[in-house]
Motif scaffolding. Structure first.
Motif, PDB file in Angstrom:
ATOM      1  N   VAL A 192       0.736  -1.146   0.123  1.00 18.58           N
ATOM      2  CA  VAL A 192      -0.056   0.016  -0.062  1.00 18.58           C
ATOM      3  C   VAL A 192       0.727   1.308   0.124  1.00 18.58           C
ATOM      4  O   VAL A 192       2.178   1.250   0.264  1.00 18.58           O
ATOM      5  N   ASN A 193       0.361   2.413  -0.447  1.00 15.65           N
ATOM      6  CA  ASN A 193       0.926   3.791  -0.330  1.00 15.65           C
ATOM      7  C   ASN A 193       0.915   4.213   1.191  1.00 15.65           C
ATOM      8  O   ASN A 193       0.243   3.783   1.986  1.00 15.65           O
ATOM      9  N   ALA A 194       1.257   5.537   1.260  1.00 17.39           N
ATOM     10  CA  ALA A 194       1.191   6.250   2.608  1.00 17.39           C
ATOM     11  C   ALA A 194      -0.203   6.564   2.976  1.00 17.39           C
ATOM     12  O   ALA A 194      -0.209   6.497   4.210  1.00 17.39           O
ATOM     13  N   HIS A 195      -0.990   6.095   2.145  1.00 17.64           N
ATOM     14  CA  HIS A 195      -2.433   6.542   2.761  1.00 17.64           C
ATOM     15  C   HIS A 195      -3.098   5.335   2.977  1.00 17.64           C
ATOM     16  O   HIS A 195      -4.207   5.292   3.473  1.00 17.64           O
ATOM     17  N   GLY A 196      -2.659   4.314   2.711  1.00 21.31           N
ATOM     18  CA  GLY A 196      -3.341   2.927   2.861  1.00 21.31           C
ATOM     19  C   GLY A 196      -3.987   2.270   1.928  1.00 21.31           C
ATOM     20  O   GLY A 196      -4.710   1.422   2.033  1.00 21.31           O
ATOM     21  N   GLN A 197      -3.732   2.813   0.686  1.00 15.49           N
ATOM     22  CA  GLN A 197      -4.319   2.475  -0.578  1.00 15.49           C
ATOM     23  C   GLN A 197      -3.290   1.272  -1.241  1.00 15.49           C
ATOM     24  O   GLN A 197      -2.287   1.498  -1.315  1.00 15.49           O
ATOM     25  N   VAL A 198      -3.883   0.212  -1.885  1.00 19.27           N
ATOM     26  CA  VAL A 198      -3.125  -0.697  -2.875  1.00 19.27           C
ATOM     27  C   VAL A 198      -2.620   0.131  -3.839  1.00 19.27           C
ATOM     28  O   VAL A 198      -3.174   0.932  -4.642  1.00 19.27           O
ATOM     29  N   ASP A 199      -1.307  -0.217  -3.902  1.00 21.36           N
ATOM     30  CA  ASP A 199      -0.418   0.482  -5.010  1.00 21.36           C
ATOM     31  C   ASP A 199      -0.683  -0.449  -6.256  1.00 21.36           C
ATOM     32  O   ASP A 199      -0.066  -1.571  -6.419  1.00 21.36           O
ATOM     33  N   PRO A 200      -1.375   0.119  -7.459  1.00 22.50           N
ATOM     34  CA  PRO A 200      -1.303  -0.353  -8.612  1.00 22.50           C
ATOM     35  C   PRO A 200       0.015  -0.984  -9.236  1.00 22.50           C
ATOM     36  O   PRO A 200      -0.118  -1.959  -9.981  1.00 22.50           O
ATOM     37  N   ALA A 201       0.955  -0.343  -8.943  1.00 26.62           N
ATOM     38  CA  ALA A 201       2.178  -0.643  -9.367  1.00 26.62           C
ATOM     39  C   ALA A 201       2.802  -1.724  -8.934  1.00 26.62           C
ATOM     40  O   ALA A 201       3.867  -2.475  -9.456  1.00 26.62           O
ATOM     41  N   GLN A 202       2.451  -1.980  -7.563  1.00 24.91           N
ATOM     42  CA  GLN A 202       3.081  -3.250  -6.884  1.00 24.91           C
ATOM     43  C   GLN A 202       1.922  -4.323  -6.750  1.00 24.91           C
ATOM     44  O   GLN A 202       2.309  -5.235  -5.920  1.00 24.91           O
ATOM     45  N   LEU A 203       0.881  -4.413  -7.438  1.00 24.00           N
ATOM     46  CA  LEU A 203      -0.076  -5.439  -7.470  1.00 24.00           C
ATOM     47  C   LEU A 203       0.529  -6.748  -7.816  1.00 24.00           C
ATOM     48  O   LEU A 203       1.015  -6.859  -8.989  1.00 24.00           O
ATOM     49  N   PRO A 204       0.440  -7.914  -6.871  1.00 27.38           N
ATOM     50  CA  PRO A 204       0.912  -8.832  -7.298  1.00 27.38           C
ATOM     51  C   PRO A 204       0.427  -9.546  -8.519  1.00 27.38           C
ATOM     52  O   PRO A 204      -0.820  -9.154  -8.954  1.00 27.38           O
ATOM     53  N   ALA A 205       0.940 -10.288  -9.072  1.00 27.28           N
ATOM     54  CA  ALA A 205       0.515 -11.041 -10.599  1.00 27.28           C
ATOM     55  C   ALA A 205      -0.734 -11.804  -9.932  1.00 27.28           C
ATOM     56  O   ALA A 205      -1.146 -12.621  -9.180  1.00 27.28           O
ATOM     57  N   LEU A 206      -1.958 -11.783 -10.934  1.00 33.73           N
ATOM     58  CA  LEU A 206      -3.103 -12.573 -10.872  1.00 33.73           C
ATOM     59  C   LEU A 206      -3.514 -13.459 -11.997  1.00 33.73           C
ATOM     60  O   LEU A 206      -2.873 -13.235 -12.986  1.00 33.73           O
ATOM     61  N   ASP A 207      -4.272 -14.396 -11.688  1.00 34.72           N
ATOM     62  CA  ASP A 207      -4.685 -15.123 -12.883  1.00 34.72           C
ATOM     63  C   ASP A 207      -5.927 -15.638 -12.882  1.00 34.72           C
ATOM     64  O   ASP A 207      -6.662 -15.116 -11.706  1.00 34.72           O
ATOM     65  N   ASP A 208      -6.484 -16.558 -13.466  1.00 39.05           N
ATOM     66  CA  ASP A 208      -7.998 -17.045 -13.452  1.00 39.05           C
ATOM     67  C   ASP A 208      -8.007 -17.992 -12.346  1.00 39.05           C
ATOM     68  O   ASP A 208      -9.239 -18.620 -12.074  1.00 39.05           O
ATOM     69  N   CYS A 209      -7.147 -18.172 -11.431  1.00 41.90           N
ATOM     70  CA  CYS A 209      -7.317 -19.033 -10.098  1.00 41.90           C
ATOM     71  C   CYS A 209      -7.052 -17.884  -9.111  1.00 41.90           C
ATOM     72  O   CYS A 209      -6.516 -18.474  -7.989  1.00 41.90           O
ATOM     73  N   SER A 210      -7.274 -16.607  -9.066  1.00 40.09           N
ATOM     74  CA  SER A 210      -6.798 -15.644  -8.066  1.00 40.09           C
ATOM     75  C   SER A 210      -8.495 -14.938  -7.584  1.00 40.09           C
ATOM     76  O   SER A 210      -9.187 -14.716  -8.399  1.00 40.09           O
ATOM     77  N   ILE A 211      -8.271 -14.589  -6.159  1.00 45.40           N
ATOM     78  CA  ILE A 211      -9.433 -13.745  -5.727  1.00 45.40           C
ATOM     79  C   ILE A 211      -8.475 -12.684  -5.157  1.00 45.40           C
ATOM     80  O   ILE A 211      -7.568 -12.637  -4.407  1.00 45.40           O
ATOM     81  N   LEU A 212      -8.962 -11.490  -5.464  1.00 45.84           N
ATOM     82  CA  LEU A 212      -8.329 -10.049  -5.194  1.00 45.84           C
ATOM     83  C   LEU A 212      -9.332  -9.600  -4.219  1.00 45.84           C
ATOM     84  O   LEU A 212     -10.628  -9.233  -4.497  1.00 45.84           O
TER      85      LEU A 212
ATOM     86  N   GLY B  77     -10.038   5.691   6.427  1.00 49.25           N
ATOM     87  CA  GLY B  77     -10.982   5.730   5.757  1.00 49.25           C
ATOM     88  C   GLY B  77     -10.806   5.923   4.228  1.00 49.25           C
ATOM     89  O   GLY B  77     -11.462   6.144   3.398  1.00 49.25           O
ATOM     90  N   GLU B  78      -9.583   5.650   3.652  1.00 50.76           N
ATOM     91  CA  GLU B  78      -9.331   5.653   2.297  1.00 50.76           C
ATOM     92  C   GLU B  78      -9.826   4.380   1.224  1.00 50.76           C
ATOM     93  O   GLU B  78     -10.175   3.511   2.062  1.00 50.76           O
ATOM     94  N   PHE B  79      -9.824   4.533   0.098  1.00 52.57           N
ATOM     95  CA  PHE B  79     -10.352   3.709  -0.677  1.00 52.57           C
ATOM     96  C   PHE B  79      -9.278   3.452  -1.891  1.00 52.57           C
ATOM     97  O   PHE B  79      -8.619   3.968  -2.242  1.00 52.57           O
ATOM     98  N   ASP B  80      -9.285   1.844  -1.950  1.00 58.46           N
ATOM     99  CA  ASP B  80      -8.189   1.272  -3.100  1.00 58.46           C
ATOM    100  C   ASP B  80      -8.669   1.989  -4.415  1.00 58.46           C
ATOM    101  O   ASP B  80     -10.002   2.393  -4.613  1.00 58.46           O
ATOM    102  N   PRO B  81      -7.855   2.028  -5.158  1.00 52.02           N
ATOM    103  CA  PRO B  81      -8.122   2.820  -6.748  1.00 52.02           C
ATOM    104  C   PRO B  81      -8.871   1.735  -7.438  1.00 52.02           C
ATOM    105  O   PRO B  81      -8.252   1.174  -8.553  1.00 52.02           O
ATOM    106  N   PHE B  82     -10.112   1.501  -7.369  1.00 51.65           N
ATOM    107  CA  PHE B  82     -10.769   0.439  -8.065  1.00 51.65           C
ATOM    108  C   PHE B  82     -10.842   0.514  -9.579  1.00 51.65           C
ATOM    109  O   PHE B  82     -10.722  -0.438 -10.391  1.00 51.65           O
ATOM    110  N   ALA B  83     -10.972   1.772 -10.348  1.00 48.12           N
ATOM    111  CA  ALA B  83     -10.918   1.809 -11.641  1.00 48.12           C
ATOM    112  C   ALA B  83      -9.628   1.296 -12.178  1.00 48.12           C
ATOM    113  O   ALA B  83      -9.825   1.254 -13.448  1.00 48.12           O
ATOM    114  N   VAL B  84      -8.427   1.507 -11.522  1.00 43.57           N
ATOM    115  CA  VAL B  84      -7.382   0.914 -12.211  1.00 43.57           C
ATOM    116  C   VAL B  84      -7.115  -0.615 -11.783  1.00 43.57           C
ATOM    117  O   VAL B  84      -6.882  -1.331 -12.689  1.00 43.57           O
TER     118      VAL B  84
END
Length: 448
Positions: free
Chosen positions: A202-222, A232-239
């Motif tokens: 996450v970044n300094a505000h507590g949001q998941v950092d899209p640039a560091q998102l672990p690799a995902l595949d069709d057997c993944s739950i995020l 109270g922050e929100f992850d950047p869902f649109a990205v």
């Protein structure tokens, strides 16, 4: 004492308690806590009178309550029960319905179906989603993740219901570095080993950092967050969500309180969240219904209904029957207070309540800064995260606040150090309560 007289006496005691909320200590004092010893008694051989039992419960129990239903409780996101929701709950108790299906309770099934439709409209989520009314975000997260795993395995040709997990393709779990403990608990109960969980930085505000998102595949739950519990922050869902969907992953959003921002002018904070596969949120938090009421929402209605199905030869029901959308077979109709709250507030009332609390949180932050505290978050929602001059003073101020009985909130750890956290979420909290809190905090910092 006959039944109706006893119930009338209980109503009178409950009304007296509610009328006293504004003047009660927010946390009980030592005398009230000591009074709880009255409940430490042996199981009676012969039953004692119901009226005496009610008297004991009120005289010793009411004094030892935390007044989270009052205007100056700021610990955790716990909303006071709206009058309409509390009244509906009282009538619902008198009905005493087993709300598993239409056959068990036509009125419960009808009201919960309407409540589900209204929830989807208020939150602007896919209208054909399934909505299960469960006990908590913990239980509802568990049901959503169970449906997610089952669906992902089915796409791999694995019949989870028949063959279980032994030999099944591995399902990978990726969660925020700051995932709420209830998400971790649900994963643990479902058998996802804690050592197997993959954490997204996450970044300094507590949001998941899209640039560091672990690799995902069709057997993944995020698992993402709408309203990080401290900032109270929100992850950047649109990205993040399009990345996950492109990989074939299932996206679940923990929106225990933050998802309700979507029903207000703060909706832009949730941009892209509607693309997820499932969501959880509580009604007993920001919608201000009585405990325990939460929602499991699943885009693929069949996925949730199939995962939670509990039809039997003697008790079958429609796919959208609540016993087929939640963990419970025998259950109370938790959606009725949701229906009452939404009907009494309407879209405009929900929005105004959320927006007022966020304005009040901003006012708290301004007041704390003026009093010399360090506010640690951007205060994008209803959470204020802050510290005093040093760790020792931070702890001392929190303890003094809690001992005062004038207000209550808790402590937390943020980036390795003690901090304090104020949550504004009660319909009873007025601007005068916010000002009183600010003045109290100023005095406590000076004396700590």
């Amino acid at each position: 004492m006959d039944e109706l007289t006893l119930l009338a006496a209980a109503d009178a005691r409950a009304l007296n308690y509610t009328a006293s909320l504004a003047t009660r200590r927010v946390f009980p004092d030592a005398e009230a806590l000591a009074g709880l010893a009255a409940f430490d008694e042996p199981l009676p051989v012969e039953g004692l009178s119901a009226s005496e039992t009610l008297q004991l419960l009120d005289e010793r129990g009411s004094a030892a309550t935390v007044v989270s239903n009052g205007p100056r409780y700021f610990g955790f996101v716990i909303g006071a029960s709206l009058p309409a929701a509390a009244a509906a709950e009282r009538l619902m108790l008198a009905w005493d319905q087993c709300a598993s299906s239409f056959d068990n309770s036509p009125v419960a099934a009808t009201l919960e179906r309407t409540a589900a439709r209204w929830v989807l409209e208020a939150l602007d989520l896919p209208r054909d989603s399934a909505v299960g009314f469960g006990t908590s975000a913990t239980a509802c997260t568990l049901t959503c993740l169970a449906a997610a795993r089952r669906s992902l395995l089915a796409r791999q040709g694995w019949d989870f219901d028949r063959d279980g997990l032994i030999g099944a393709p591995e399902i990978k779990i990726v969660v925020s570095e700051l995932a709420h403990i209830t998400v971790k608990k649900a994963l643990r109960v479902l058998g996802f080993g804690t050592a197997k969980i993959i954490y997204a930085p996450v970044n300094a505000h507590g949001q998941v950092d899209p640039a560091q998102l672990p690799a995902l595949d069709d057997c993944s739950i995020l698992c993402l967050q709408a309203g990080e519990v401290n900032t109270g922050e929100f992850d950047p869902f649109a990205v993040l969500i399009p990345q996950a969907r492109a990989a074939g992953a299932w996206v679940h959003v923990d929106g225990a309180f933050g998802l309700w921002a979507r029903a207000s002018a703060l909706a832009p904070l949730t941009a892209g969240i509607e693309q997820a596969d499932s969501w959880t949120t509580d009604a007993h938090k920001w919608l201000n219904t009585p405990y325990d009421c939460a929602m499991a929402i699943c885009r693929d209605a069949d996925a949730l209904a199939s995962a939670m199905n509990s039809d039997a030869a003697y008790s079958s029901a429609s796919a959208d029957a609540q016993k087929n959308l939640t963990l419970e077979f025998s259950r109370r109709p938790r959606g009725i207070p949701v229906w009452a709250a939404l009907r009494s507030l309407g879209k405009q009332g929900v929005a105004e309540q959320i927006e007022r609390h966020c304005r009040q949180a901003q006012r708290v932050a301004e007041g704390l800064r003026s009093a010399g505290y360090e506010v640690l978050n951007r205060v994008v929602l209803n959470q204020v995260l802050f510290r005093a001059d040093n760790d020792a003073q931070t702890v001392a101020v929190r303890e003094a606040l809690q001992a005062s009985g004038q207000a209550w909130f808790g402590g937390t750890i943020w980036q390795g150090r003690p901090a304090m956290r104020i949550s504004v979420s009660s319909w009873r909290t007025g601007d005068e309560d916010i000002q009183a809190l600010i003045e109290l905090m100023g005095r406590l910092r000076t004396s700590a």
